[in-house]
Write a protein that holds these residues in place. Structure first.
Motif, short mmCIF file in Angstrom:
data_model
loop_
_atom_site.label_atom_id
_atom_site.label_comp_id
_atom_site.label_asym_id
_atom_site.label_seq_id
_atom_site.Cartn_x
_atom_site.Cartn_y
_atom_site.Cartn_z
N TYR A 540 4.22 4.60 3.78
CA TYR A 540 4.70 3.24 3.57
C TYR A 540 3.72 2.39 2.76
O TYR A 540 3.92 1.19 2.61
N ALA A 541 2.62 3.02 2.27
CA ALA A 541 1.60 2.33 1.48
C ALA A 541 0.91 1.23 2.28
O ALA A 541 0.52 0.20 1.73
N PHE A 542 0.77 1.44 3.59
CA PHE A 542 0.07 0.49 4.46
C PHE A 542 -1.30 1.01 4.89
O PHE A 542 -1.90 0.49 5.83
N GLU A 543 -1.80 2.06 4.23
CA GLU A 543 -3.04 2.69 4.70
C GLU A 543 -4.25 1.76 4.58
O GLU A 543 -5.23 1.91 5.31
N ASP A 544 -4.18 0.77 3.68
CA ASP A 544 -5.31 -0.16 3.50
C ASP A 544 -5.11 -1.48 4.24
O ASP A 544 -5.93 -2.39 4.11
N VAL A 545 -4.02 -1.59 4.99
CA VAL A 545 -3.73 -2.84 5.69
C VAL A 545 -4.65 -3.01 6.90
O VAL A 545 -4.84 -2.09 7.69
N LYS A 546 -5.26 -4.20 7.01
CA LYS A 546 -6.08 -4.56 8.16
C LYS A 546 -5.30 -5.57 9.01
O LYS A 546 -4.94 -6.65 8.52
N VAL A 547 -5.05 -5.20 10.26
CA VAL A 547 -4.19 -6.04 11.10
C VAL A 547 -4.75 -7.45 11.24
O VAL A 547 -4.01 -8.44 11.12
N GLY A 548 -6.04 -7.56 11.49
CA GLY A 548 -6.65 -8.89 11.67
C GLY A 548 -6.49 -9.76 10.44
O GLY A 548 -6.20 -10.96 10.54
N ILE A 549 -6.66 -9.16 9.26
CA ILE A 549 -6.51 -9.92 8.02
C ILE A 549 -5.07 -10.37 7.83
O ILE A 549 -4.80 -11.50 7.39
N GLN A 550 -4.12 -9.50 8.18
CA GLN A 550 -2.71 -9.87 8.04
C GLN A 550 -2.35 -11.03 8.96
O GLN A 550 -1.60 -11.93 8.57
N ILE A 551 -2.87 -11.00 10.19
CA ILE A 551 -2.59 -12.11 11.12
C ILE A 551 -3.20 -13.40 10.59
O ILE A 551 -2.57 -14.47 10.61
N MET A 552 -4.44 -13.32 10.11
CA MET A 552 -5.10 -14.51 9.57
C MET A 552 -4.35 -15.04 8.35
O MET A 552 -4.15 -16.24 8.19
N ALA A 553 -3.91 -14.13 7.47
CA ALA A 553 -3.16 -14.54 6.29
C ALA A 553 -1.84 -15.21 6.69
O ALA A 553 -1.40 -16.18 6.04
N GLN A 554 -1.22 -14.71 7.76
CA GLN A 554 0.03 -15.31 8.24
C GLN A 554 -0.20 -16.76 8.67
O GLN A 554 0.60 -17.65 8.37
#
Length: 585
Positions: A540-554
């Protein structure tokens, strides 16, 4: 092109009297009322002079001592009559003690004849909750503007939509308010004879021209002197509407009625009716020889406004039993449906597909059940807030922050939804992953709620409800659900950085398949086997996704959306020209 709405209108309104502005539909009476009340719409031009006690108007007087009652009764339905008046008294007269606030509210309740319904909810016309009658709601609407103890009260069609009895009670209340020295000016279309008899002064207008101003009881005699005698047993108000209306049924009638209106306007100018009314008012003013009024603004501070508005929002929300119960029931229903369909996911290839499908549904469900209800709820509140802001009840910033805080309790059903879905479906069974799951869902819900507020603030409700689902659909296309992130054209990949669904979905998938290694079994017949969580993320091309960064970006995205929503809401209040921008005073 420029359209002239009012032309050569001269007159006066005196303390202690009720002045009725009458005229056919489209005559300019509401425009005249708005001009007198300092509410000339943006883009309008007002030429001439409007004075207060023989002196120019100023912003302080218009803000502190002039009240404007709109035709619509825009009130929070779940608050009682007494709570509504008390809240506005505390907002506008903050220096009063609790006892003084109670006494002021008691006086308004008595003046407006609301004692019997003081504890009743205001209610919603034609809906739930049921509340006070139409006439009582009109009087509550007047009472909200009376808490500031204004010297002048302007009302737009205060009897519209009421039966004759309720209309008479409203006008009687206006006479009581005028009797203590206030100036009361109201537009009214076609009152019955008993109501007409309660007016002290009458101003007739048609096609933007002044046709008569003077004592209401003398109007019949005045028009009789012009050879337009009111027939016996005929309501004068009905007769005046007949002779001052433009009849456009055919060219001959239109010409005749235009000539008649022009005749009345010319006579009014020739007889100097407006100048005589002004001279009479000035003579009365000088006879009073009262000391100039000192204005002492006592509006609540920002913190006081915030606290009062939060309290109102929470009360209104708590008493909305149907809204609260429906929301909770829907969350339970969605959770049980998802749990029943995806319960007990395994660690095989079917389990991978089920996990992805479950997370997909969760993200879309949160998106739709956050944005659309926010639009619906705020649509009913927006008009009330704009009216209260126009009256100077509070600041936009204190309201918006209170709105943000009062929306937080609506997240509680999300916790129930998360707990049911997560543990029954059987997603990664660790407390850490569960609370990360909750954090992602809360962040998404808050961002989509902010998006709903932005749409409701920036556009009409119909457009917002149409655009809401369209926006969610577009965000879904770029969210990594239907289309692999790597497959999105390079020129459009920037969209995902402002896409709350991308942040939520990528974070949920990473939370489920990332972190500690997780293995999935493969059957011999399987053509493609995803043996590890890392393989799923890579697919799904999510291998570089950092959960904490995504939450902060949200959360950063949410702040940006709120910024635009706040400014869109502020622009809605800029609907009137400031006095300094108008020609003359």
């Amino acid at each position: 092109t420029t359209k002239t709405i009012l032309r050569d209108v001269t007159g006066s309104a005196r303390p202690g009297e009720v002045l009725a502005l009458m005229g056919p539909t489209g005559s300019g009476k509401t425009s005249l009322l708005n001009a007198l009340a300092g509410r000339t719409p943006l883009g309008g031009t007002l030429r001439g002079t409007i004075t207060v006690d023989d002196a120019g108007r100023d912003e302080t007087f218009m803000r502190e001592k002039v009240a404007y009652v709109m035709q619509e009764e825009l009130l929070f339905p779940f608050l009682s009559v007494e709570e509504t008046l008390t809240l506005h008294c505390r907002l506008r007269r903050a220096r009063l003690s609790e006892a003084e606030v109670a006494a002021s509210v008691e006086e308004i309740v008595a003046e407006l004849g609301l004692a019997k319904v003081r504890a009743s909810p205001v209610g919603r016309p034609g809906g739930l909750p049921r509340g006070v009658s139409g006439g009582e709601r009109k009087r509550v609407n007047i009472g909200v503007e009376m808490v500031g103890d204004p010297e002048a009260l302007f009302l737009d069609e205060p009897t519209s939509g009421l039966d004759s009895f309720q209309a008479q009670r409203v006008v009687y209340a206006l006479r009581q308010l005028a009797a203590v020295g206030r100036t009361v000016v109201c537009t009214i279309h076609q009152p019955r004879s008993s109501i007409y008899g309660m007016f002290d002064q009458l101003l007739l207008i048609s096609e933007g021209r002044l046709l008569y101003i003077g004592e209401a009881k003398d109007a019949v005699g005045y028009f009789a002197s012009l050879r337009f005698e009111c027939p016996n047993l005929t309501n004068p108000a009905d007769y005046f509407m007949d002779i001052t209306s433009l009849d456009a049924r055919n060219p001959e009638r239109e010409k005749s009625s235009r000539e008649r209106i022009e005749f009345f306007a010319t006579e009014a100018m020739t007889r100097r009716l407006g100048e005589k009314a002004v001279a009479s008012a000035l003579k009365q003013h000088r006879a009073r020889s009262a000391a100039p009024t000192e204005y002492d603004p006592t509006h609540a501070s920002w913190i006081q406004q915030f606290v009062l508005l939060v309290r109102r929002g929470l009360i209104n929300q708590r008493r909305d039993f149907i809204g609260v119960r429906v929301t909770l029931a829907l969350e339970m229903m969605y959770a049980l449906i998802v749990s029943a369909l995806f319960r007990g996911v395994g660690h095989d290839q079917k389990g991978v597909q089920d996990r992805i499908g479950c997370l997909f549904f969760v993200v879309l469900n949160v998106a739709y059940t956050s944005a659309l209800p926010a639009i619906n709820v705020f649509a009913g509140e927006k008009g009330i807030v704009v009216r209260e802001r126009a009256s100077g009840a509070y600041k936009w910033s204190s309201y918006y922050m209170s709105k943000y805080v009062t929306e937080l309790p609506r997240l509680i059903p999300r916790l129930i939804f998360c707990a049911l879905v997560y543990w029954i479906v059987g997603l990664r069974k660790t407390q850490y992953n569960f609370w990360i799951f909750v954090a992602i869902i809360i962040a998404e819900a808050m961002s989509l709620t902010a998006l709903g507020l932005l749409m409701a603030s920036a556009m009409p409700i119909g457009a917002a409800l149409a655009l809401g689902p369209a926006c969610i659909t577009i965000f879904t296309l770029f969210g990594g659900i239907y289309l692999n992130i790597d497959s999105i054209p390079a020129g459009a990949r920037w969209i995902r950085f402002m896409d709350p669904i991308f942040y939520a979905y990528s974070a949920l998938v990473s939370n489920e398949f990332g972190g500690d290694p997780i293995a999935f079994s493969c059957e011999s017949s399987t053509t493609r086997c995803l043996e590890t969580g890392a393989a799923v993320l890579e697919l799904y091309a999510f291998e570089d996704v950092k959960v904490g960064i995504q939450i902060m970006a949200q959360y950063l995205l949410q702040i940006g959306i709120h910024f635009f929503a706040f400014n869109a809401l502020r622009r809605t209040s800029k609907q009137y020209m400031p006095l300094s921008a108008l020609t003359g005073n």
